[in-house]
Design an enzyme around this catalytic site. Structure first.
Site, short mmCIF file in Angstrom:
data_model
loop_
_atom_site.label_atom_id
_atom_site.label_comp_id
_atom_site.label_asym_id
_atom_site.label_seq_id
_atom_site.Cartn_x
_atom_site.Cartn_y
_atom_site.Cartn_z
N HIS A 151 -5.13 13.54 -14.20
CA HIS A 151 -5.27 12.46 -13.21
C HIS A 151 -6.08 12.85 -11.99
CE1 HIS A 151 -2.28 9.59 -14.88
NE2 HIS A 151 -1.75 10.68 -15.39
N LYS A 208 -3.41 2.33 0.26
CA LYS A 208 -3.35 3.43 -0.69
C LYS A 208 -2.91 4.66 0.09
CE LYS A 208 -7.86 2.83 -1.59
NZ LYS A 208 -8.06 2.93 -3.01
N ARG A 209 -2.63 5.77 -0.60
CA ARG A 209 -2.31 6.98 0.15
C ARG A 209 -3.44 7.30 1.12
NH1 ARG A 209 2.74 9.71 -0.99
NH2 ARG A 209 1.76 11.49 0.02
N LYS A 256 -10.41 9.39 0.23
CA LYS A 256 -10.35 7.93 0.12
C LYS A 256 -11.06 7.25 1.30
CE LYS A 256 -5.97 8.14 -2.46
NZ LYS A 256 -6.15 7.47 -3.75
N THR A 299 -5.91 2.30 -9.16
CA THR A 299 -5.26 1.18 -9.85
C THR A 299 -5.05 0.04 -8.85
OG1 THR A 299 -3.22 2.39 -9.46
CG2 THR A 299 -4.07 2.39 -11.72
N LYS A 333 -5.37 -4.22 -8.99
CA LYS A 333 -4.38 -5.19 -8.49
C LYS A 333 -5.02 -6.17 -7.52
CE LYS A 333 -1.19 -1.46 -9.09
NZ LYS A 333 -0.68 -0.24 -8.44
C1 NBG Z 1 -4.00 9.66 -9.27
C2 NBG Z 1 -5.48 9.44 -8.99
C3 NBG Z 1 -5.82 7.96 -9.08
C4 NBG Z 1 -5.34 7.40 -10.40
C5 NBG Z 1 -3.86 7.70 -10.58
C6 NBG Z 1 -3.34 7.22 -11.91
C7 NBG Z 1 -2.73 11.73 -8.89
C8 NBG Z 1 -2.64 13.18 -9.14
N1 NBG Z 1 -3.78 11.10 -9.38
O1 NBG Z 1 -7.20 7.78 -8.96
O2 NBG Z 1 -5.80 9.93 -7.73
O3 NBG Z 1 -5.54 6.02 -10.45
O4 NBG Z 1 -3.63 9.09 -10.52
O5 NBG Z 1 -4.11 7.72 -12.95
O6 NBG Z 1 -1.86 11.15 -8.27
#
Ligand code: NBG
Length: 837
Positions: free
Chosen positions: A376, A568-569, A574, A676, A680
């Site tokens: 991920h 988002k975080r 980002k 993701t 949404k």
């Molecule tokens: C996150 C990514 C995102 C991705 C999500 C789900 C982690 C380690 N990775 O870009 O930063 O959409 O995973 O795949 O949280």
């Protein structure tokens, strides 16, 4: 004979008190709520607290889930069907009540029933504590996948820890993030069913003893330092309008003996309870991401604990099915959600070789057949590795197993690439370049038959960078499965008015089969009446969000302004601070030319920063400081507003996405694995401003480039810039608008004259700027101008918005799960969901 058994079956399905336990009319639901209030909560309506009512309603819903749950459960034990075992350190499922009502199809009746009791369903929904068992995208993805697995009628168990405290709750004090413990279980959890009889023991620490058994075979006994017991807690995961109910099985850690009588008798009370304390600490709290994990023994124990319980559970289920251990892969396909559960490779080897006395080669074959690994992130700091001494102290037997896996693996590498010592060192499961580490991503990749990235771009970069050598060795293992999100929670549940509008025009099959059906609204983009209805729904959602914002932050926003949202975080890659640079640029323009016509905008931010991530926390402070100046400046009043929405979580997200018009997906190209949130937003009719990063690339391809606001460097250009030598200061020197913005932040213009506060951030941008904000600044500002222009033409904007939704079929998590079934798990799902109940 046949007749007799039929009779017995009939008897077993007769439910005493059928009506109030399972009936779904308004009258039965009402009676059931009162019964549950009395018999479970021990309250009458006069004495009931809001939580008592919530619990009574939740139990009423749960009662209606149970017959399906039990049927599905029986299937797990008896059928031949392969079960997906989704191992994930995080499941960010979000509140259950609304989702379960929707999946059962009884939201309307429940609304009626609670109304008769003088309650409001929306208030009850707001009252639910959210299980915050995840940090962000990775955890939420696991939850969307559980939803799709059930709805596609695939048998699945999601396995994780039952953290007592989830991700922290965020409060904003004086513009800064304050973390508050998330006590999500404190008022009780009506959705879980505890299974005190399903438990496993998990060893920690100690040493191993090698010996020859009576047949002369080499064996290893692990003598642990201590043993923790894991108990199962099951949460049913309903499907949308069909019969399947899957399980989210979370392990709670407890001491084997919760009280040491020997120590107590010896007069040492503290020692007597100590084991309990140590054992229960294992599952206490979810670790925040974006923090270096190295050195956190407890986190390794946490990962190992849930993985070990889960694998032991799978073996138990398989044996209950009456099968031999060698056929385990017929019963389970295991998905490793990132490297957090990758110790599963070594643990399954241990269980098979040490406990089930299987020979190594056979065990390795079974392990590889069952396991698959999803990566991920490419960020180097997020690639898990454990210092050797810590690992060996915690999991001594696993270290031996990993050495053996590595020995055999590197032999194969040497055989295929004679003389390439560099390759051997790069591929080794042990990083020996300095202090020694175990590379968990390598362990996961070597022990799995499939490895996937989460968007086309990410999968491509994965094999070109961090897993390049492994790809050369095992090219066939690598596949891509682009992420998806569930249209049930993210449209049908969160945006009921949009859902109703769509359903009025194309029927409701899109909820179950989004992939194929949603495109049917595409022609309606040319229907002026539909566009007007579309606009009205968005306007309503915006004013609802405006009311929540005012209640939570005191800031008054104008629902007729453009709602431009980044949630988002908080992370430097980002680039929330790039968004801020543009806001200040707009602010400066108006200050210089107060009469200037601009499209009024409300910039909304939300997201948590890891508690130890200094720069991310400073970005939150920056957003709030800029908001403070802009929001009270009369010169820009009615044109610019900036809001930081505190405590972004699933529940709040359900209010935010439906109200968004512009979705900010502005990460440095090559850094966001998929995203993701981008999906949404788009599914709720927001247009995207974004870079060619993660799934943005595919979203743009689907919705059409004319319906997407693109800016910035590509991933290749980012790499080239860095290779050439990147000098952010050149951008600062040559762009007067950018210079002005940076100088204002630096001088304390937004921090009440404090020139120290944002110095680290400014210095970082001018000297390193690892995420290339300055390089992308002008392109972003220009692109934002074109957004403003487009927004002036509301007819055009609505058309674009409708087309965005119409073309999002591919981003349903149902499509992703189908691909996992096809290319990884070898399972055949039902098309368009399973049969109706
Ligand atoms: C996150 C990514 C995102 C991705 C999500 C789900 C982690 C380690 N990775 O870009 O930063 O959409 O995973 O795949 O949280």
């Amino acid at each position: 004979m046949a007749k007799r058994s039929k009779k017995r079956r009939d008897l077993s399905t007769v439910t005493i008190g059928e009506n109030t336990r399972t009936g779904t009319s308004v009258a039965s639901l009402k009676q059931a709520i009162l019964d549950n209030l009395y018999y479970i909560q021990g309250r009458t309506p006069e004495l009931a607290t809001p939580n008592d009512w919530y619990m009574a309603v939740a139990y009423t819903v749960r009662d209606r889930m149970l017959s399906r749950f039990i049927r599905s459960h029986k299937g797990i034990r008896s059928s031949e069907m392969k079960i997906v075992s989704y191992l994930s350190a995080e499941f960010l499922v979000g509140p259950h009540l609304g989702n379960n009502l929707m999946n059962l199809g009884i939201t309307g009746q429940m609304r009626g029933a609670v109304k008769e009791l003088d309650l409001e369903l929306d208030v009850l929904l707001e009252n639910e504590a959210e299980p915050g068992l995840g940090n962000g995208g990775l955890g939420r993805l696991a939850a969307c996948y559980m939803d799709s697995l059930a709805s596609l009628n695939v048998s699945a168990i999601g396995y994780s820890n039952r953290y007592e405290f989830g991700v922290f709750n965020q409060e904003i004090h004086d513009g800064r993030q304050i973390e508050k413990t998330d006590k999500w279980l404190s008022l009780g959890n009506p959705w879980e069913i505890s299974r005190p009889e399903i438990f496993y023991e998990v060893n920690v620490g100690g040493q191993t003893v090698h010996y020859l058994d009576d047949k002369g075979c080499f064996r290893v006994r692990w003598i642990p330092h201590h043993v923790v017991k894991g108990f199962a807690y099951d949460t049913p995961i309903l499907s949308y309008h069909n019969d399947r109910v899957n399980i989210l099985r979370l392990w709670k850690s407890e001491a084997v003996e919760s009280f040491d009588f020997q120590a107590f008798n010896d007069g040492d009370y503290y020692k007597a309870v100590n084991e309990k304390i140590v054992s229960e600490t294992v599952g206490k709290v979810l670790y925040p991401n974006d923090e270096p994990e190295t050195g956190k023994t407890l986190r390794l124990v946490q990962q190992y604990f849930f993985v070990s319980c889960s694998l032991q559970d799978m073996i138990r289920i398989h044996l209950i099915r009456g099968k031999g251990i060698e056929t385990l892969p017929e019963s389970f396909a295991v998905q490793l959600n990132d490297t957090h559960p990758s110790i599963a490779i070594a643990e399954l080897m241990r269980l098979l070789v040490d406990e089930h006395l299987m020979d190594w080669d056979k065990a390795w074959q079974i392990t590889g057949k069952m396991m698959a690994y999803t990566n991920h992130t490419l960020l180097p700091e997020a690639l898990e590795k454990w210092p050797l001494p810590l690992f060996s102290r915690t999991l001594p037997r696993h270290l031996e197993i990993i050495y053996e896996i590595n020995r055999r693996f590197l032999n194969e590498v040497r055989l295929r690439n004679p003389g390439d010592g560099g390759l051997v060192a790069r591929l080794s499961l042990i990083d020996e370049s300095g202090e020694k580490y175990i590379r968990m991503a390598h362990l996961a990749a070597v022990g799995s038959h499939r490895i996937n990235g989460v968007s086309a771009l990410h999968s491509k970069l994965l094999i070109e960078t961090v897993l390049k050598d492994l790809h050369t060795l095992y090219p066939d293992r690598f596949v891509n499965v682009t992420n998806g999100v569930t249209p049930r929670r993210w449209i049908a549940l969160s945006n009921p008015e949009l859902a109703a509008l769509i359903t009025r025009r194309i029927g409701d099959r899109w909820i179950k089969n989004f992939e194929d059906e949603i495109r049917k609204i595409e022609p309606l983009a040319d229907d002026a009446e539909f566009r007007e209805e579309w606009r009205k729904v968005k306007r309503k959602n915006k004013s609802r969000l405006a009311a929540i914002i005012q209640e939570r932050t005191g800031v008054v926003t104008n629902p007729d302004s453009l709602f431009d949202i980044q949630v988002k975080r908080i992370h430097e890659y980002k680039r929330q601070h790039l968004n801020v640079l543009n806001i200040i640029t707009l602010y400066n323009r108006i200050k210089k030319d107060p009469g200037r016509e601009i499209v009024p905008r409300t910039f909304i931010f939300g997201g948590k920063a890891a508690p130890g991530y200094f720069m991310a926390k400073l970005i939150i402070k920056l957003i709030n400081s800029v908001a403070e100046v802009i929001n009270k400046d009369q010169d820009v009043a009615g044109r610019l507003k900036v809001v930081f929405f505190p405590n972004f979580n699933v529940k709040n997200a359900q209010h935010i996405y439906p109200a968004a018009e512009l979705s900010e997906q502005i990460s440095t190209a090559g850094k966001e694995a998929s995203g993701t949130g981008n999906m949404k937003f788009s599914m709720n009719g927001a247009l995207t401003i974004g870079t060619l990063d993660g799934a943005n690339v595919e979203i743009r391809e689907e919705v059409g480039q004319e319906n997407f606001f693109l800016f910035g460097l590509t991933a290749d250009e980012v790499i080239n810039q860095k290779v050439k030598g990147y000098h952010p200061r050149n951008y600062y020197d040559s762009n007067p608008h950018l210079r002005e913005v940076i100088d204002q932040i630096r001088s304390g213009h937004f921090s009440r004259g404090d020139a120290e506060l944002f110095r680290p951030l400014v210095e970082n941008l001018l000297n390193q700027d690892p995420f290339l904000l300055l390089a992308d600044y002008q392109s972003y500002v220009d692109c934002q101008d074109s957004v403003g222009l487009a927004y002036r033409d509301q007819e055009r904007w609505m058309r674009m918005s409708i087309l965005n939704v119409a073309r999002m079929g591919r981003f349903s998590s149902d499509r992703s799960i189908r691909e996992y079934c096809d290319t990884i798990w070898e399972i055949k799902p039902a098309k368009g969901g399973g049969k109706a109940p």
